[in-house]
Design a protein around this motif. Structure first.
Motif, PDB file in Angstrom:
ATOM      1  N   THR A 149      30.013  26.668 -24.791  1.00 15.41           N
ATOM      2  CA  THR A 149      29.010  27.546 -24.405  1.00 15.41           C
ATOM      3  C   THR A 149      28.205  27.550 -23.130  1.00 15.41           C
ATOM      4  OG1 THR A 149      27.117  26.439 -25.700  1.00 15.41           O
ATOM      5  CG2 THR A 149      28.605  28.007 -26.846  1.00 15.41           C
ATOM      6  N   LYS A 150      27.839  26.197 -22.790  1.00 10.79           N
ATOM      7  CA  LYS A 150      27.204  26.056 -21.633  1.00 10.79           C
ATOM      8  C   LYS A 150      27.714  26.235 -20.404  1.00 10.79           C
ATOM      9  CE  LYS A 150      23.134  24.047 -22.870  1.00 10.79           C
ATOM     10  NZ  LYS A 150      21.904  24.496 -22.443  1.00 10.79           N
ATOM     11  N   ALA A 151      29.244  25.881 -20.436  1.00 11.68           N
ATOM     12  CA  ALA A 151      30.127  26.366 -19.284  1.00 11.68           C
ATOM     13  C   ALA A 151      30.337  27.790 -18.985  1.00 11.68           C
ATOM     14  CB  ALA A 151      31.616  25.554 -19.525  1.00 11.68           C
ATOM     15  N   MET A 152      30.339  28.513 -20.040  1.00  6.18           N
ATOM     16  CA  MET A 152      30.418  30.120 -20.216  1.00  6.18           C
ATOM     17  C   MET A 152      29.263  30.461 -19.508  1.00  6.18           C
ATOM     18  SD  MET A 152      30.926  31.777 -23.754  1.00  6.18           S
ATOM     19  CE  MET A 152      32.078  30.503 -24.372  1.00  6.18           C
ATOM     20  N   VAL A 153      28.138  30.208 -20.077  1.00  3.71           N
ATOM     21  CA  VAL A 153      26.685  30.673 -19.413  1.00  3.71           C
ATOM     22  C   VAL A 153      26.328  30.308 -18.010  1.00  3.71           C
ATOM     23  CG1 VAL A 153      24.938  28.995 -20.140  1.00  3.71           C
ATOM     24  CG2 VAL A 153      24.447  31.355 -20.126  1.00  3.71           C
ATOM     25  N   GLU A 154      26.884  29.032 -17.503  1.00  2.00           N
ATOM     26  CA  GLU A 154      26.853  28.571 -16.125  1.00  2.00           C
ATOM     27  C   GLU A 154      27.570  29.551 -15.466  1.00  2.00           C
ATOM     28  OE1 GLU A 154      26.874  24.369 -14.490  1.00  2.00           O
ATOM     29  OE2 GLU A 154      28.546  25.487 -13.570  1.00  2.00           O
ATOM     30  N   LEU A 157      25.723  33.000 -15.045  1.00  2.00           N
ATOM     31  CA  LEU A 157      24.328  32.543 -14.266  1.00  2.00           C
ATOM     32  C   LEU A 157      24.612  32.786 -12.731  1.00  2.00           C
ATOM     33  CD1 LEU A 157      22.300  30.287 -16.600  1.00  2.00           C
ATOM     34  CD2 LEU A 157      22.160  32.825 -16.094  1.00  2.00           C
ATOM     35  N   LYS A 158      26.081  32.333 -12.347  1.00  2.00           N
ATOM     36  CA  LYS A 158      26.381  32.363 -11.078  1.00  2.00           C
ATOM     37  C   LYS A 158      25.939  33.369 -10.079  1.00  2.00           C
ATOM     38  CE  LYS A 158      30.087  29.020 -10.650  1.00  2.00           C
ATOM     39  NZ  LYS A 158      31.597  28.977 -10.663  1.00  2.00           N
ATOM     40  N   ASN A 159      26.156  34.702 -11.131  1.00  2.00           N
ATOM     41  CA  ASN A 159      25.852  36.163 -10.640  1.00  2.00           C
ATOM     42  C   ASN A 159      24.507  36.420 -10.418  1.00  2.00           C
ATOM     43  OD1 ASN A 159      28.743  36.777 -10.442  1.00  2.00           O
ATOM     44  ND2 ASN A 159      28.487  36.289 -12.825  1.00  2.00           N
ATOM     45  N   TYR A 160      23.572  35.728 -10.906  1.00  2.00           N
ATOM     46  CA  TYR A 160      22.020  36.012 -10.725  1.00  2.00           C
ATOM     47  C   TYR A 160      21.435  34.980  -9.692  1.00  2.00           C
ATOM     48  CZ  TYR A 160      22.086  38.307 -15.144  1.00  2.00           C
ATOM     49  OH  TYR A 160      22.369  39.449 -16.206  1.00  2.00           O
ATOM     50  N   GLU A 161      21.173  35.666  -8.603  1.00  4.29           N
ATOM     51  CA  GLU A 161      20.536  34.908  -7.460  1.00  4.29           C
ATOM     52  C   GLU A 161      19.244  34.293  -7.622  1.00  4.29           C
ATOM     53  OE1 GLU A 161      18.781  38.959  -7.452  1.00  4.29           O
ATOM     54  OE2 GLU A 161      20.854  38.327  -7.703  1.00  4.29           O
ATOM     55  N   ASN A 162      18.576  34.667  -8.638  1.00  2.61           N
ATOM     56  CA  ASN A 162      17.167  34.167  -8.972  1.00  2.61           C
ATOM     57  C   ASN A 162      17.193  32.916  -9.519  1.00  2.61           C
ATOM     58  OD1 ASN A 162      18.099  35.913 -11.022  1.00  2.61           O
ATOM     59  ND2 ASN A 162      16.158  35.726 -11.949  1.00  2.61           N
ATOM     60  N   VAL A 163      18.451  32.528  -9.914  1.00  8.69           N
ATOM     61  CA  VAL A 163      18.268  31.389 -11.217  1.00  8.69           C
ATOM     62  C   VAL A 163      18.882  29.992 -10.378  1.00  8.69           C
ATOM     63  CG1 VAL A 163      19.708  30.541 -13.074  1.00  8.69           C
ATOM     64  CG2 VAL A 163      19.412  32.761 -13.190  1.00  8.69           C
ATOM     65  N   CYS A 164      18.032  29.081 -10.869  1.00  9.61           N
ATOM     66  CA  CYS A 164      18.141  27.729 -10.290  1.00  9.61           C
ATOM     67  C   CYS A 164      18.818  27.046 -11.377  1.00  9.61           C
ATOM     68  CB  CYS A 164      16.779  27.038  -9.590  1.00  9.61           C
ATOM     69  SG  CYS A 164      17.250  25.417  -9.223  1.00  9.61           S
ATOM     70  N   THR A 165      20.082  26.611 -11.357  1.00 10.78           N
ATOM     71  CA  THR A 165      20.659  26.073 -12.331  1.00 10.78           C
ATOM     72  C   THR A 165      20.765  24.324 -12.292  1.00 10.78           C
ATOM     73  OG1 THR A 165      22.143  27.865 -13.258  1.00 10.78           O
ATOM     74  CG2 THR A 165      22.892  25.583 -13.710  1.00 10.78           C
ATOM     75  N   LEU A 166      19.902  23.592 -13.132  1.00 11.97           N
ATOM     76  CA  LEU A 166      20.074  22.248 -12.978  1.00 11.97           C
ATOM     77  C   LEU A 166      20.944  21.486 -13.812  1.00 11.97           C
ATOM     78  CD1 LEU A 166      16.099  21.852 -12.503  1.00 11.97           C
ATOM     79  CD2 LEU A 166      17.941  22.029 -10.681  1.00 11.97           C
ATOM     80  N   ILE A 220      23.414  26.540  -8.112  1.00 11.03           N
ATOM     81  CA  ILE A 220      23.726  25.383  -9.186  1.00 11.03           C
ATOM     82  C   ILE A 220      23.434  23.837  -8.492  1.00 11.03           C
ATOM     83  CG2 ILE A 220      25.454  24.257 -10.328  1.00 11.03           C
ATOM     84  CD1 ILE A 220      26.859  26.901 -10.650  1.00 11.03           C
ATOM     85  N   TRP A 221      22.695  23.175  -9.124  1.00  9.40           N
ATOM     86  CA  TRP A 221      22.440  21.652  -8.488  1.00  9.40           C
ATOM     87  C   TRP A 221      22.914  20.621  -9.651  1.00  9.40           C
ATOM     88  CZ3 TRP A 221      19.939  20.952  -3.927  1.00  9.40           C
ATOM     89  CH2 TRP A 221      19.409  22.234  -3.156  1.00  9.40           C
ATOM     90  N   ASN A 222      23.795  19.649  -9.090  1.00  5.36           N
ATOM     91  CA  ASN A 222      23.867  18.480 -10.030  1.00  5.36           C
ATOM     92  C   ASN A 222      22.521  17.610 -10.053  1.00  5.36           C
ATOM     93  OD1 ASN A 222      26.536  19.282 -10.458  1.00  5.36           O
ATOM     94  ND2 ASN A 222      27.367  18.012  -8.886  1.00  5.36           N
ATOM     95  N   PHE A 223      22.002  17.650 -11.345  1.00  2.90           N
ATOM     96  CA  PHE A 223      20.754  17.076 -11.408  1.00  2.90           C
ATOM     97  C   PHE A 223      20.420  15.680 -11.900  1.00  2.90           C
ATOM     98  CE2 PHE A 223      16.084  17.772 -12.917  1.00  2.90           C
ATOM     99  CZ  PHE A 223      15.611  17.840 -11.393  1.00  2.90           C
ATOM    100  N   THR A 224      21.396  14.954 -11.634  1.00  7.08           N
ATOM    101  CA  THR A 224      21.376  13.474 -12.055  1.00  7.08           C
ATOM    102  C   THR A 224      21.073  12.609 -10.852  1.00  7.08           C
ATOM    103  OG1 THR A 224      23.606  13.360 -11.295  1.00  7.08           O
ATOM    104  CG2 THR A 224      23.127  13.876 -13.690  1.00  7.08           C
ATOM    105  N   ASN A 225      20.811  11.115 -11.022  1.00  7.66           N
ATOM    106  CA  ASN A 225      20.476  10.156 -10.046  1.00  7.66           C
ATOM    107  C   ASN A 225      21.829   9.861  -9.382  1.00  7.66           C
ATOM    108  OD1 ASN A 225      18.069   9.837 -11.844  1.00  7.66           O
ATOM    109  ND2 ASN A 225      17.452   8.918  -9.947  1.00  7.66           N
TER     110      ASN A 225
END
Length: 302
Positions: A149-154, A157-166, A220-225
């Motif tokens: 479900t998380k991959a599906m929604v990501e 969400l790529k189509n929404y220019e207002n979203v910052c995905t962490l 989209i941002w990979n949000f890890t150390n």
């Protein structure tokens, strides 16, 4: 000092955050960070899948940014999602998309705490190679319904220019009593696997997410150390800093598969993009020492 001095970029008094996920771990920490930084904030009371409730929240709080730390991970773990598929879709897909859509309509950036557990080591990204998955890579892990479900929604969400995905992974904080904390989880397991993974130190990265909102960053941002750390390396640090008598047992992925319902994601994420934006970001092992083990060491020996 780096990210500790977060008030320096722009005036915090002009900000107002609307946060979803009041009862969640990240949502609670975000509220505390806002208080420390004197940022105005309010928790959303609407259900994510209820459009009119979300609009009412926005109208009543008039925020500058919206943060989504709500959703379903399953209790005690993601295996819950395997037997609660509709509830998982309602929160993680319908809810998140509705919030993103309402925010877009209202001209607001949505900072969405997502997951990096949508990848697994493969031939192009072998375990131990140091080659991590990038932001634009297509998810290759669909072992659990949660991840599916998380991959599906990501993707949507790529189509929404207002979203910052962490893309958060295996979150860790300095609160070693918290049952959601990856370290707390593995210290309580009877047996653990030992696989290097990218992980998120919340004490370091949550302040960065607030700074990202201030900078109006999206995409989209990979949000890890940076880098990876294995279960055994973390437990060795736990033993060295916290409990010298701590012991643990390992088992293989094949043995683990017998006691879990859904397979788990193991991967390394490439953090070049985040590191370029925040050069002060510490490698995972350094961050663990600075933000988690050192602060707990004095209290544990007091």
């Amino acid at each position: 000092m780096g990210i500790q001095a977060n008030g320096i970029n722009g005036d915090s008094s002009s900000l107002k955050f609307l946060i979803y996920g009041r009862t969640g771990w990240i949502g609670g920490l975000l509220g505390r960070l806002c208080e420390e930084r004197h940022i105005q904030y309010a928790y959303g009371s609407g259900r994510l899948e209820n459009r009119s409730q979300l609009i009412a929240d926005i109208k009543s709080t008039n925020p500058t940014h919206v943060f989504n730390a709500a959703g379903v991970t399953g209790r005690p773990n993601v295996d819950w999602c395997e037997s609660h598929k509709v509830e998982t879709i309602r929160a993680n897909v319908a809810g998140t998309l509705t919030l993103a859509d309402v925010c877009r309509e209202q001209g607001l950036i949505l900072v969405n705490y997502a997951t990096g557990c949508i990848f697994e080591y493969d031939d192009l990204h072998p375990l131990g190679s140091g080659v991590g998955f990038k932001e634009e890579d297509k998810p290759n892990f669909v072992g659990s319904f949660y991840s599916k479900t998380k991959a599906m929604v990501e993707e949507l969400l790529k189509n929404y220019e207002n979203v910052c995905t962490l893309r958060v992974r295996m979150p860790i904080s300095s609160d070693l009593m918290n049952p959601r904390n990856f370290i707390t989880k593995i210290t309580r397991y009877e047996k653990v696997v030992d696989i290097p993974n990218s992980m998120t130190i919340l004490d370091e990265l949550l302040p960065i997410s607030i700074e990202m909102a201030k900078r109006n960053l999206t995409g989209i941002w990979n949000f890890t150390n940076p880098g990876v750390v294995s279960h055994n390396e973390i437990l060795e640090m736990y033993r060295d800093y916290i409990d010298p008598h701590f012991t643990w047992k390992n088992f293989t992925l094949e043995e683990q598969a017998k006691v879990i319902i859904a397979p788990r994601s193991n991967n390394e994420l490439d953090t070049t993009k985040l590191k370029n934006e925040f050069p002060e970001l510490l490698p995972i092992k350094e961050s663990l020492v600075k933000y988690v083990f050192k602060p707990n060491q004095s209290t544990s020996k007091a």
